[in-house]
Every structure is written in structure tokens, then in C-alpha cells.
Motif scaffolding. Structure first.
Motif, PDB file in Angstrom:
ATOM      1  N   CYS A  15       0.996  -1.470   0.121  1.00  0.00           N
ATOM      2  CA  CYS A  15       0.270  -0.152  -0.258  1.00  0.00           C
ATOM      3  C   CYS A  15       0.796   1.199  -0.121  1.00  0.00           C
ATOM      4  O   CYS A  15       0.756   2.614  -0.683  1.00  0.00           O
ATOM      5  N   LYS A  18       2.175   2.609  -3.592  1.00  0.00           N
ATOM      6  CA  LYS A  18       1.010   2.012  -4.002  1.00  0.00           C
ATOM      7  C   LYS A  18       0.981   3.709  -4.104  1.00  0.00           C
ATOM      8  O   LYS A  18       1.077   4.074  -5.038  1.00  0.00           O
ATOM      9  N   HIS A  21       3.381   5.588  -4.971  1.00  0.00           N
ATOM     10  CA  HIS A  21       3.464   5.696  -6.815  1.00  0.00           C
ATOM     11  C   HIS A  21       2.530   6.812  -7.492  1.00  0.00           C
ATOM     12  O   HIS A  21       3.092   7.614  -8.291  1.00  0.00           O
ATOM     13  N   TYR A  61      -8.265   3.844  -5.982  1.00  0.00           N
ATOM     14  CA  TYR A  61      -8.258   3.054  -5.166  1.00  0.00           C
ATOM     15  C   TYR A  61      -8.156   4.184  -3.397  1.00  0.00           C
ATOM     16  O   TYR A  61      -8.480   4.356  -3.031  1.00  0.00           O
ATOM     17  N   GLY A 143       0.183  -4.283 -11.100  1.00  0.00           N
ATOM     18  CA  GLY A 143       0.455  -4.089  -8.993  1.00  0.00           C
ATOM     19  C   GLY A 143       2.107  -4.038  -9.525  1.00  0.00           C
ATOM     20  O   GLY A 143       2.910  -3.408  -8.402  1.00  0.00           O
ATOM     21  N   GLU A 146       3.717  -0.919 -11.240  1.00  0.00           N
ATOM     22  CA  GLU A 146       4.144   0.394  -9.646  1.00  0.00           C
ATOM     23  C   GLU A 146       4.707   0.425  -8.989  1.00  0.00           C
ATOM     24  O   GLU A 146       5.452   1.419  -8.758  1.00  0.00           O
ATOM     25  N   SER A 147       4.997  -1.035  -8.512  1.00  0.00           N
ATOM     26  CA  SER A 147       6.035  -0.796  -7.268  1.00  0.00           C
ATOM     27  C   SER A 147       7.313  -1.190  -8.181  1.00  0.00           C
ATOM     28  O   SER A 147       8.366   0.202  -7.119  1.00  0.00           O
ATOM     29  N   ASP A 217       3.630  -8.014  -7.275  1.00  0.00           N
ATOM     30  CA  ASP A 217       3.097  -7.864  -6.282  1.00  0.00           C
ATOM     31  C   ASP A 217       2.020  -8.895  -5.220  1.00  0.00           C
ATOM     32  O   ASP A 217       1.369  -8.604  -4.565  1.00  0.00           O
TER      33      ASP A 217
END
Length: 246
Positions: A15, A18, A21, A61, A143, A146-147, A217
Motif C-alpha cells: 500500500c 502504491k 507512486h 483506490y 501491481g 507500479e511497485s 505484487d
């Protein structure tokens, strides 16, 4: 200028990565630092950015709610940070298990062949490594991307590189497995993984508490020296095979 905001809904390092980012993508934002335990985000910006604009960055989100720090927010249960209290072995058990499976399987192949060849073993190990690791990345490609963009020097600048990287690993795994042009395959591996390890080194040396995207992720693995060892091992193996062919 820097402003601090409260962000609720963050329950793990995934989290954290995310939210960091998403906020970093807002125009005018220079840097975002997340304190997971406090549920706070320090945002450094070129000029004042309306809170509503920062909230808008998280709209996809809804579990993440951003507000001014002065607003009294409910505290997140300490149970949300259980992963921070895990021991080293428990934290890295997934990646150690994966390495164990790949190592054991490739050693068994050598045993069945009746003789041990280091070059062949390394080739099989690299095939297994890239195929398995790309599999976990592809389970949640968005996911992972993004990470990965939180620390990789290329993914930070090229938005689609995180998506492409998973397929690069898949392609390398297939190339090692089928024996496709070993010289080109090992050369690409050295270049790609060497570039990747730069972002890992920067994150570890700067003691950034962000999620490692090596297994996509799926698992919440913190960035650490084990990630450096993982990438360094790939560089060493591919370099050895490359030197042997030159």
C-alpha cells in the motif's frame, strides 16, 4: 515547499509503495515520502498543489483517503503492521523457497544426466529463475509495474517499462531453456539486470522502506541486501557464461 498529509487505508508496504507512486505522478510533485506507521505522506512540490488534486490521484483506490494533517484521523490498528515485526526468515521465506525449488530442480537435472556440468547447470538455473519470477510478475502486471516504478531508474522515467520488464524476463527464460543464441541471451541479461540493480542499490543504501517487486505484487517483500544478492547472482552467472563463449 513540503506539506504533510494524513493517508488512511495503508496496511502494508505494498500500500505504501502504491500511494507513493500515485502521488508522485501528480504534476508539480518532486518527491513523496511515506511513513507507514504514522499514516503520513510528506509531499515536496514545486508550487502549492490543492489537496483535492492529491486526493484525485488516489480516486481509483478509494480505500486510501488523503487529508490535511490537521484533520483528526482514526488510528490504524497495530495489527496492520505485523509484517514489520516478522523475523528475517519469515519475511523472506517466499523468495528463499523459490530459490530452493529452482536450485534443487536444476541440480536434479544434472544428477539424472550422470555428470555435472557447471555451464549447463547455470543455464538451467537462469531459465528457471526468469520463468518463475516472470510468472509471479504476470499474476498482477499492473501491481508489479507500479511497485517497480518506485525504485527502478528506467521504470521511473518510462511508464511502460515496468510492464515490458516482465515480458523481458519471460523471453530470457525461454531463451535459456531453448538454448537460443547464448551469446545474445547472456549479453542482454548482463545489461538488463545491471541496469536493474542500480535502482536496488540506491534504495537499499538510502534505507528506503519500499516494496521489492522481484516476486511481483504477490508478496510483501521489503527491499534489502537479499535483493542485491539476487540480481548480482544473475549478473555473475550470465557474465561467466558470456566470457566462456568469447
Amino acid at each position: 515547499m513540503k506539506h504533510t498529509y494524513k493517508v488512511s487505508g495503508m496496511t502494508c508496504t505494498g500500500c505504501q509503495a502504491k500511494v507513493q507512486h500515485l502521488l508522485s505522478q501528480v504534476k508539480g510533485v518532486n518527491n513523496v515520502t511515506i511513513d507507514l506507521a504514522k499514516g503520513e505522506a510528506d509531499v515536496t512540490m514545486e508550487h502549492h498543489i490543492a489537496t483535492s488534486e492529491l486526493k484525485g490521484a488516489l480516486k481509483e483506490y478509494p480505500k486510501y483517503q488523503l487529508s490535511e494533517k490537521s484533520v483528526d484521523m482514526p488510528k490504524v490498528s497495530s495489527a496492520a503492521f505485523v509484517e514489520e515485526q516478522k523475523g528475517w526468515l519469515e519475511t523472506y521465506y517466499p523468495i528463499l523457497l523459490v530459490f530452493g525449488y529452482i536450485t534443487g530442480t536444476t541440480l536434479l537435472v544434472q544428477f539424472v544426466n550422470g555428470s555435472f556440468s557447471w555451464m549447463q547447470w547455470m543455464n538451467h538455473f537462469m531459465a528457471g529463475f526468469f520463468l518463475v519470477f516472470s510468472f509471479f510478475k504476470l499474476l498482477n502486471l499492473k501491481g508489479f509495474a507500479e511497485s517497480y516504478a518506485m525504485y527502478d531508474i528506467v521504470a521511473k522515467r518510462l511508464k511502460g517499462y515496468g510492464y515490458l520488464y516482465a515480458f523481458i524476463e519471460l523471453g530470457l527464460g525461454i531463451a535459456y531453456l531453448t538454448g537460443f543464441n547464448p551469446l545474445v541471451t547472456n549479453l542482454i541479461t548482463v545489461i538488463v539486470v545491471s541496469v536493474s540493480i542500480i535502482g536496488v542499490l540506491q534504495s537499499v543504501l538510502n534505507k528506503q522502506k519500499i516494496k521489492c517487486a522481484c516476486l511481483g505484487d504477490v508478496f510483501n517483500l521489503p527491499m534489502s541486501t537479499i535483493t542485491i544478492i539476487e540480481d548480482a547472482l544473475m549478473i555473475v552467472m550470465s557474465s561467466i557464461m558470456l566470457i566462456k563463449m568469447i
